[in-house]
Enzyme design. Structure first.
Site, PDB file in Angstrom:
ATOM      1  N   ASP A 165     -13.036   5.280   2.396  1.00  9.25           N
ATOM      2  CA  ASP A 165     -11.770   5.894   3.108  1.00  9.25           C
ATOM      3  C   ASP A 165     -10.955   6.844   3.084  1.00  9.25           C
ATOM      4  OD1 ASP A 165      -8.421   5.797   2.994  1.00  9.25           O
ATOM      5  OD2 ASP A 165      -8.198   4.545   0.470  1.00  9.25           O
ATOM      6  N   LYS A 201       2.705  10.801  -3.709  1.00  9.12           N
ATOM      7  CA  LYS A 201       1.689  11.020  -3.946  1.00  9.12           C
ATOM      8  C   LYS A 201       0.618  11.535  -5.099  1.00  9.12           C
ATOM      9  CE  LYS A 201      -1.780   6.738  -3.601  1.00  9.12           C
ATOM     10  NZ  LYS A 201      -2.239   6.180  -1.931  1.00  9.12           N
ATOM     11  N   GLU A 255      -7.198   0.152  -4.112  1.00 11.32           N
ATOM     12  CA  GLU A 255      -6.698  -0.070  -3.302  1.00 11.32           C
ATOM     13  C   GLU A 255      -8.744  -0.210  -3.185  1.00 11.32           C
ATOM     14  OE1 GLU A 255      -6.352   4.454  -1.764  1.00 11.32           O
ATOM     15  OE2 GLU A 255      -4.058   3.568  -3.083  1.00 11.32           O
ATOM     16  N   ASP A 267       0.609  -1.252  -0.396  1.00  5.55           N
ATOM     17  CA  ASP A 267       0.272  -0.225  -0.354  1.00  5.55           C
ATOM     18  C   ASP A 267       1.325   0.875  -0.325  1.00  5.55           C
ATOM     19  OD1 ASP A 267      -1.280   2.453   0.477  1.00  5.55           O
ATOM     20  OD2 ASP A 267      -2.490   1.467   2.548  1.00  5.55           O
TER      21      ASP A 267
HETATM   22  P1  ADP Z   1      -2.267   7.752   3.750  1.00  2.00           P
HETATM   23  O1  ADP Z   1      -3.847   6.114   2.818  1.00  2.00           O
HETATM   24  O2  ADP Z   1      -3.464   8.853   3.311  1.00  2.00           O
HETATM   25  O3  ADP Z   1      -1.544   7.771   2.796  1.00  2.00           O
HETATM   26  P2  ADP Z   1      -2.885   6.457   6.847  1.00  2.00           P
HETATM   27  O4  ADP Z   1      -4.126   5.856   6.056  1.00  2.00           O
HETATM   28  O5  ADP Z   1      -1.904   5.553   6.878  1.00  2.00           O
HETATM   29  O6  ADP Z   1      -3.016   7.804   5.263  1.00  2.00           O
HETATM   30  O7  ADP Z   1      -4.502   8.149   7.535  1.00  2.00           O
HETATM   31  C1  ADP Z   1      -3.366   8.529   8.564  1.00  2.00           C
HETATM   32  C2  ADP Z   1      -4.376   9.341   8.935  1.00  2.00           C
HETATM   33  O8  ADP Z   1      -4.922   8.024   9.883  1.00  2.00           O
HETATM   34  C3  ADP Z   1      -3.655  10.644  10.173  1.00  2.00           C
HETATM   35  O9  ADP Z   1      -4.166  11.585   9.559  1.00  2.00           O
HETATM   36  C4  ADP Z   1      -3.479   9.729  11.194  1.00  2.00           C
HETATM   37  O10 ADP Z   1      -3.713  11.059  11.993  1.00  2.00           O
HETATM   38  C5  ADP Z   1      -4.458   9.458  11.058  1.00  2.00           C
HETATM   39  N1  ADP Z   1      -4.909   8.738  12.280  1.00  2.00           N
HETATM   40  C6  ADP Z   1      -4.115   7.169  13.001  1.00  2.00           C
HETATM   41  N2  ADP Z   1      -4.139   6.739  13.489  1.00  2.00           N
HETATM   42  C7  ADP Z   1      -5.440   7.233  14.593  1.00  2.00           C
HETATM   43  C8  ADP Z   1      -6.414   7.085  15.138  1.00  2.00           C
HETATM   44  N3  ADP Z   1      -5.900   6.318  16.316  1.00  2.00           N
HETATM   45  N4  ADP Z   1      -8.006   8.057  15.517  1.00  2.00           N
HETATM   46  C9  ADP Z   1      -8.272   9.018  14.859  1.00  2.00           C
HETATM   47  N5  ADP Z   1      -6.863   9.252  13.815  1.00  2.00           N
HETATM   48  C10 ADP Z   1      -6.442   8.257  13.278  1.00  2.00           C
HETATM   49 MG    MG Z   2      -4.270   5.175   2.272  1.00  2.00          MG
END
Ligand code: ADP
Ligand code: MG
Length: 618
Positions: free
Chosen positions: A210, A86, A186, A23
């Site tokens: 998502d 990205k 995804e 991912d």
């Molecule tokens: P992406 O797909 O954009 O790379 P992710 O799916 O990894 O991102 O999501 C990242 C986001 O999730 C960040 O804004 C992070 O702060 C938030 N996040 C991660 N853990 C938590 C949580 N426990 N509660 C709320 N938000 C969270």
């Molecule tokens: Mg993602």
């Protein structure tokens, strides 16, 4: 010969090379594999954690540092710390110019139409190279954790990614030394992780919500016979968990009676508070109050206040869900399952909003920030041939075709075709002695190419001079599993051949695919009328051309009356053509045809018969 080795990490015999699932996220990236118990598992390399922040830092020696270590430089050296790459993959400056203020590093804008470059130190990097750095880190972690070389991967991309963005992702993989077996959507990966789509007899309509760090998208998928069809996607590529952090930060600035500009000028303070805000947000996913201090600044917030702060943004995502359903022609009742993806769906308020809207509990047993990588690992396992019972296919969202006479779109691969797929059609020339044929490739649903999106254009050169209609030009479209198209044109009599792979210089904007589909529905009626007129005209003009040539060439076999009467019919058809009257054109063409048929049959040779039947490009 099959290679058999012993995997030291798992202690088992390893027949096949492991194919990992990756991912490659905007905020975080991670890698997963299928463990010896045949379950998907995320890779946690010796305490380094599972998520690799998608951040690349270049030090003074221009060495790339990736992940958590790189993230620390966001405060101290923002100009050389690249995040959110990205967003730039497969994009032109024009595509991203509107949002350039979110990037703290330099994006080169000297050519707004070609793909962007990024400056760090005194070097320039493409988003492909930067993404490759992240992929190299993931590859290295996987190799270290699994103690085996990792050379093959499945990489996921958002469903709305266009050809150019998909190709760029694939290129990044290649550059990182990975053989990219498949680019997978995804939401498709997320559904696989939940086991949806693995049973070929099952039919389901699902919504994948998502919400990541900086982007939001919702996809409506229909799954049938192992085929994942994206019915609609919607979202906002500039809405995510970062907005929640910012909302908390602003709230603290206000509560502490600070000036925003003052804080903003102090880069370190700003970033420290921003990170604190993120921890507050995460804490509020499981507790009701966050209360800490940064120097003199009180960083306090309760859950209820936080929910008020983000309520508008969350509502925006729900509106996008509504729109996606409308575009898919469905209502919430049609949705069998709702899947939560992205770290930000850990916020209970978000989950609740999604549940309220869809009227059912969303699936969230699998960690939302891992679910995509886990699904990618399953897809990899399928490709490795370990699950021969299932066949996973994606479909192409827009039709692909070429321009034919009168600017009409001739669809070769229809929208929603399963990929990989191959389709072709035979064409011929419309002029005597024509030696070149222009082949223009388009994508879209409209009947007229000018309303669709041009992907490429090339000339098939060196067709030997022959009477119109005699050359046989086969045009083949080969769409691979990633949605990348190869077009091949070959003149069968001479063997003259031309082939191109289509990688558009820059792609469709995120909403364009949808807009193209909606437009095609809105304009369907007028398009059909226009198409019928153009077809009638092409047919009439072609008939004129052949008829005129016919009486010229074969005058000696025809009587005076036959010639003069034919000329009268020709004039009649010309008048109808000039008046652009579809029905009259068809009538006059018919008349001319009927009149000339008896004596034409006498003399008609194979060449002309081909000309009257064949389709013409130009
Ligand atoms: P992406 O797909 O954009 O790379 P992710 O799916 O990894 O991102 O999501 C990242 C986001 O999730 C960040 O804004 C992070 O702060 C938030 N996040 C991660 N853990 C938590 C949580 N426990 N509660 C709320 N938000 C969270
Ligand atoms: Mg993602």
């Amino acid at each position: 010969m099959a290679k058999i080795s012993i995997n030291l990490a798992t202690g088992s015999l390893q027949k096949e090379e492991i194919i990992v699932g990756i991912d490659l996220g905007t905020t975080n990236s991670l890698v997963a594999f299928i463990n010896p118990e045949k379950n998907p598992q995320v890779i946690n390399d010796a305490g380094k954690g599972i998520l690799v922040p998608s951040v690349v830092y270049f030090n003074q020696q221009s060495d790339a540092i990736v992940g958590n270590e790189a993230k620390e430089f966001l405060t101290t050296d923002p100009a050389n710390t690249i995040f959110s790459v990205k967003r730039l993959l497969g994009r032109s400056y024009k595509d991203v110019a509107e949002h350039k203020e979110i990037f703290s590093y330099k994006i080169i804008d000297d050519d707004t139409d070609s793909l962007v470059k990024i400056q760090a130190g005194n070097r320039f990097y493409t988003p492909i190279e930067l993404s490759a750095e992240i992929l190299k880190e993931l590859k290295a972690r996987a190799e270290h954790a699994l103690k085996t070389p990792v050379n093959r991967a499945v990489i996921t991309v958002p469903a709305y990614f266009n050809d150019s963005q998909r190709q760029a992702t694939r290129d990044a993989g290649k550059l990182a030394g990975l053989d990219v077996m498949r680019i997978v959507n995804e939401p498709t990966a997320a559904s696989l992780a939940y086991g949806i789509g693995l049973d070929p007899t099952q039919q389901k309509t699902i919504a994948v919500y998502d919400l990541g760090g900086g982007t939001f998208d919702v996809s409506i998928l229909q799954i049938q016979n192992g085929i994942f069809e994206v019915l609609a996607t919607n979202g906002n590529t500039y809405l995510g968990g970062d907005d929640f952090d910012r909302a908390i930060l602003n709230y603290w600035i206000e509560k502490n009676s600070l000036s925003f500009t003052m804080v903003a000028e102090d880069n370190i303070l700003m970033q420290t508070l921003r990170l604190k805000a993120e921890s507050a947000k995460k804490a509020l996913s499981t507790q009701n109050l966050f209360n800490e201090q940064v120097g003199e600044i009180w960083c306090t917030i309760d859950k209820q206040t936080f929910e008020q702060l983000i309520s508008e943004k969350v509502q925006e995502t729900i509106t996008a869900c509504k729109n996606a359903l409308v575009d898919a022609g469905l209502t919430v009742k049609d949705i069998d399952e709702v899947i939560l993806v992205g770290g930000s769906t850990r916020t209970p308020f978000v989950k609740q909003a999604v549940e309220n809207f869809f009227g059912k509990m969303p699936q969230d047993n699998i960690n939302p920030d891992e679910v995509v990588a886990l699904g990618a690992a399953i897809q990899a396992d399928v490709l490795a041939g370990n699950r021969s019972d299932i066949l996973l296919l994606d479909v192409t969202p827009l039709s692909l075709g070429i321009e034919t006479m009168g600017g009409l779109m001739d669809v070769i691969i229809a929208r929603n075709s399963k990929v990989p797929t191959k389709a072709g059609r035979q064409y011929t020339t419309s002029l005597d002695g024509q030696i070149n044929m222009k082949i223009s490739v388009y994508q879209g649903e409209r009947d007229l190419v000018k309303e669709n999106r041009k992907l490429a254009e090339f000339d098939l050169k060196g067709i030997p001079a022959m009477p119109a209609g005699l050359p046989k030009v086969d045009i083949n479209f080969l769409l691979n599993a990633d949605g990348i198209l190869t077009v091949q044109a070959i003149e069968l009599r001479s063997g003259v051949k031309q082939e191109i792979e289509i990688t558009p210089s820059y792609g469709l904007s995120d909403d364009t695919v949808e807009k193209m589909l909606i437009d095609s529905i809105t304009h369907a009626k007028s398009d059909v009328e226009q198409r019928m007129l153009i077809e009638a005209r092409s047919e009439g003009e072609q008939l004129l051309y052949t008829a005129e040539r016919f009486i010229e060439k074969h005058a000696e076999h025809l009587t005076e009356v036959e010639i003069s009467e034919t000329k009268v019919h020709i004039e009649g058809l010309k008048t109808a053509l000039a008046a652009q009257e579809k029905d009259t054109i068809l009538k006059k063409a018919d008349d001319l045809n009927e009149f000339t048929r008896p004596f034409a049959e006498r003399v008609m040779d194979a060449a002309i018969s081909t000309a009257m039947k064949g389709k013409k490009i130009d």
